[in-house]
Design a protein around this motif. Structure first.
Motif, short mmCIF file in Angstrom:
data_model
loop_
_atom_site.label_atom_id
_atom_site.label_comp_id
_atom_site.label_asym_id
_atom_site.label_seq_id
_atom_site.Cartn_x
_atom_site.Cartn_y
_atom_site.Cartn_z
N ASP A 198 0.84 -1.19 0.00
CA ASP A 198 0.00 0.00 0.00
C ASP A 198 0.89 1.25 0.00
O ASP A 198 2.05 1.21 0.43
CB ASP A 198 -0.89 -0.01 1.25
N GLN A 221 1.13 -11.34 2.44
CA GLN A 221 0.22 -10.26 2.07
C GLN A 221 -0.68 -9.88 3.25
O GLN A 221 -0.96 -8.70 3.49
CB GLN A 221 -0.64 -10.67 0.88
N ASP A 225 -1.05 -6.26 5.02
CA ASP A 225 -2.36 -5.62 5.17
C ASP A 225 -2.66 -5.32 6.64
O ASP A 225 -3.26 -4.30 6.96
CB ASP A 225 -3.45 -6.51 4.59
N ALA A 267 -6.40 -7.08 8.57
CA ALA A 267 -6.03 -7.45 7.20
C ALA A 267 -7.25 -7.73 6.31
O ALA A 267 -7.28 -7.28 5.16
CB ALA A 267 -5.09 -8.66 7.21
N ILE A 270 -8.65 -4.42 5.06
CA ILE A 270 -7.80 -3.78 4.07
C ILE A 270 -7.90 -4.51 2.73
O ILE A 270 -7.98 -3.89 1.66
CB ILE A 270 -6.33 -3.74 4.55
N ARG A 271 -7.89 -5.84 2.78
CA ARG A 271 -7.99 -6.62 1.55
C ARG A 271 -9.32 -6.37 0.84
O ARG A 271 -9.36 -6.18 -0.38
CB ARG A 271 -7.85 -8.11 1.86
N ARG A 274 -9.24 -3.03 -0.85
CA ARG A 274 -8.43 -3.05 -2.07
C ARG A 274 -9.19 -3.71 -3.21
O ARG A 274 -9.13 -3.26 -4.36
CB ARG A 274 -7.12 -3.78 -1.79
#
Length: 315
Positions: A198, A221, A225, A267, A270-271, A274
């Motif tokens: 990010d 990942q 995140d 996480a 955030i995923r 995205r």
């Protein structure tokens, strides 16, 4: 039944666990932290019709709130038991793991289903209880830890003789497994450059890449995140402590993943964000080359001309 239950103001109103909760979810968590059903370990049986009446809700509304809290990983439900995962972020573990209280806690633990006992171990560790303290109260500590890492429960709040509804919807997908363990046959990722950094952590790419080399791609990942979510929480003022060293913080998450104890909280948020942003991006079609365009136009013109000729012949 306890005479009172403590509530941490910081945890209740400014923590990453609570900042995204709705009003009804906050109310539900506060009830489960202070309910007359509670015990010393934060894992107990609940009678939904009584709990609903105490909260001023219908039984269906209560079960809906409980389901949403489970989806947010605030609680874990197995049959008519509820485990409050944030219990030791409000209650002192020192008081629970000593003296006569520890004896009562050990009895309460022994009465739990094996699966729920494993989740209690993980929640206690996440809440800051030292491993030695957990091991002293629960001799089968290692076994319980392996069980919770091997299987993450997705059971909804089921019904038992006390009246909990068995028809609650069960999540259709298992939560992603973010832990490295000996039973995982997926290929290890050794090229962290494939990871998505990010903008907020792009400056740390060179620092973090060596730490994540050799970590499974989806785990790495998730760690990144989780870092993004934690930094955003600090910026919003919802995280209790700022991250002093990004490298040390990520290194600790890597160790947790290697031991099967990495349980990401931010996480997934955030995923999902995205993925939404990626899906909203416009995909422009590739331009057609000039020769292909000329050929296509010739085919259209030929089709139109042949259609006009057939109409004149028919008339």
């Amino acid at each position: 039944m306890a005479r009172y239950r403590p509530i941490s103001p910081e945890q209740a109103w400014r923590s990453a666990d609570s900042c995204d909760l709705t009003i009804s979810e906050r109310y539900g968590e506060l009830y489960l932290l202070t309910s007359p059903f509670t015990n010393t370990i934060g894992c107990y049986r609940v009678v939904s019709r009584i709990a609903a009446a105490e909260m001023g809700l219908s039984q269906e509304e209560f079960i809906n709130v409980v389901q949403r809290l489970q989806d947010r990983k605030v609680i874990v439900c197995v049959d008519d038991f509820i485990l409050v995962r944030t219990w030791f972020r409000h209650n002192s573990w020192e008081a629970t793991f000593s003296g006569n209280v520890a004896k009562a806690a050990a009895k309460e633990l022994a009465s739990l289903p094996n699966e729920l006992r494993a989740h209690w171990v993980q929640a206690s560790l996440d809440g800051g209880v030292p491993e030695a303290a957990v091991r002293g109260l629960l001799p089968e500590f290692e076994l319980a830890t392996r069980k919770v890492c091997a299987k993450r429960s997705v059971d909804a709040l089921g019904g038992a003789r006390e009246g909990l509804d068995r028809d609650l919807p069960v999540p259709s997908k298992e939560p992603p497994n973010y832990n490295n363990n000996e039973n995982n046959n997926e290929t290890k990722n050794t090229t962290p450059t494939q990871l998505i950094f990010d903008d907020s952590i792009e400056s740390h790419r060179k620092l973090l890449s060596p730490l994540l080399a050799g970590v499974e791609i989806n785990v790495a990942q998730a760690i990144l995140d989780e870092l993004v979510g934690a930094l955003e929480s600090v910026k919003r003022g919802t995280r209790r402590k700022p991250i002093g060293s990004v490298r040390a913080w990520v290194a600790e998450l890597v160790k947790l993943a290697e031991s099967g104890r990495f349980d990401p909280e931010l996480a997934p948020i955030i995923r999902a964000r995205r993925e939404r942003e990626h899906g909203a991006a416009k995909i422009e079609p590739a331009p057609t080359s000039r020769p292909i365009a000329i050929r296509n136009m010739a085919m259209v013109k030929s089709a139109l001309t042949s259609g006009s000729t057939r109409k004149r012949g028919a008339s």
